[in-house]
Write a protein that holds these residues in place. Sequence first.
Motif, PDB file in Angstrom:
ATOM      1  N   ALA A 213      -9.659   1.011  15.238  1.00  0.00           N
ATOM      2  CA  ALA A 213     -10.641   2.128  15.484  1.00  0.00           C
ATOM      3  C   ALA A 213     -10.289   2.819  16.640  1.00  0.00           C
ATOM      4  O   ALA A 213     -10.556   4.170  16.649  1.00  0.00           O
ATOM      5  CB  ALA A 213     -11.906   1.313  15.952  1.00  0.00           C
ATOM      6  N   ALA A 214      -9.853   2.128  17.836  1.00  0.00           N
ATOM      7  CA  ALA A 214      -9.635   3.147  19.243  1.00  0.00           C
ATOM      8  C   ALA A 214      -8.552   4.360  18.674  1.00  0.00           C
ATOM      9  O   ALA A 214      -8.372   5.400  19.143  1.00  0.00           O
ATOM     10  CB  ALA A 214      -9.002   2.198  20.268  1.00  0.00           C
ATOM     11  N   LEU A 215      -7.533   3.997  18.050  1.00  0.00           N
ATOM     12  CA  LEU A 215      -6.424   4.686  17.769  1.00  0.00           C
ATOM     13  C   LEU A 215      -7.047   6.084  16.916  1.00  0.00           C
ATOM     14  O   LEU A 215      -6.630   7.242  16.894  1.00  0.00           O
ATOM     15  CB  LEU A 215      -5.247   4.209  16.926  1.00  0.00           C
ATOM     16  N   TRP A 216      -7.814   5.485  15.729  1.00  0.00           N
ATOM     17  CA  TRP A 216      -8.397   6.524  14.633  1.00  0.00           C
ATOM     18  C   TRP A 216      -9.318   7.542  15.522  1.00  0.00           C
ATOM     19  O   TRP A 216      -9.212   8.884  15.426  1.00  0.00           O
ATOM     20  CB  TRP A 216      -9.095   5.571  13.850  1.00  0.00           C
ATOM     21  N   ASN A 217     -10.064   6.846  16.373  1.00  0.00           N
ATOM     22  CA  ASN A 217     -11.146   7.828  17.149  1.00  0.00           C
ATOM     23  C   ASN A 217     -10.343   8.548  18.180  1.00  0.00           C
ATOM     24  O   ASN A 217     -10.687   9.964  18.128  1.00  0.00           O
ATOM     25  CB  ASN A 217     -12.145   6.825  17.897  1.00  0.00           C
ATOM     26  N   ASP A 218      -9.250   8.477  18.594  1.00  0.00           N
ATOM     27  CA  ASP A 218      -8.514   9.214  19.202  1.00  0.00           C
ATOM     28  C   ASP A 218      -7.819  10.489  18.507  1.00  0.00           C
ATOM     29  O   ASP A 218      -7.890  11.477  18.790  1.00  0.00           O
ATOM     30  CB  ASP A 218      -7.242   8.488  20.113  1.00  0.00           C
ATOM     31  N   LEU A 219      -7.375  10.116  17.586  1.00  0.00           N
ATOM     32  CA  LEU A 219      -6.848  11.175  16.523  1.00  0.00           C
ATOM     33  C   LEU A 219      -7.982  11.926  16.057  1.00  0.00           C
ATOM     34  O   LEU A 219      -7.837  13.130  16.068  1.00  0.00           O
ATOM     35  CB  LEU A 219      -6.357  10.346  15.122  1.00  0.00           C
ATOM     36  N   VAL A 220      -9.103  11.503  15.901  1.00  0.00           N
ATOM     37  CA  VAL A 220     -10.230  12.390  15.421  1.00  0.00           C
ATOM     38  C   VAL A 220     -10.660  13.093  16.696  1.00  0.00           C
ATOM     39  O   VAL A 220     -10.878  14.574  16.274  1.00  0.00           O
ATOM     40  CB  VAL A 220     -11.501  11.506  15.174  1.00  0.00           C
TER      41      VAL A 220
END
Length: 230
Positions: A213-220
């Motif tokens: 989740a942390a990596l995905w949210n950063d990408l978003v």
Amino acid sequence: MTSRDGPLQSWYDIHEALRNELPRLRAMAGEASVDDAEGLQALSDEVVFFADVLMVHSLSEDGVGFPIMRNRGIEVSPELTQDHHRELMLMYDIRRACLELRYHDDGQDVADALARVRRLLEEAEADLLAHIEAEDGDVIPRAAAALSHDDQMDLVIKMVAHTPAWLGPRLLPWMIANISRDHRVQLLKAWRDAMPPALFETRARVIRDGTEAALWNDLVSEVPDLARLT
Ligand SMILES: [Fe+2]
Ligand SMILES: [Fe+2]
């Protein structure tokens, strides 16, 4: 603009991910204990996945990318194919030793198998780093210089098209997680701008579903279009 900023970016990205994975596997093997069945299993699983990715990647070059380049008059050294053969045989021996690790469950001493995994991973790392350097520094820039933007795009699409369905859902999130933040943001933006929306969304979903989740949210936060995914 360098060849990294064009359609061939994902070729550099898979190389970056492969390069980054080997030291991690080597460290994992170094820390593994012959008495830790779970740790040995985890090491074996990760090594087998890496070997599968390397096989698919090498085939995409030898069976797709290099022949297309040669047909267009771009020279590609046959030594690169010899490198692939040697590296894949190394991975075969590493996988073989990984299978032996599982006999730990039968009370068998697997110290020798673990020592072989460690030694062969070191050998594979040195071999692969030199090989990737040759491709990044010579082969890809020559493809970028000789092919039009559309032909480069076509080359990359054809190279990834044969990825086996069973590997795809894990490969993409793995690659995204194993390249630098700048490169993953750059890649997602390039895909967003170049791909039909439906294809972009399909790929983005595969990444989202296999990413922490942390990596995905950063990408978003960098590519807000991703927030609209259903
Ligand atoms: Fe290669
Ligand atoms: Fe490669």
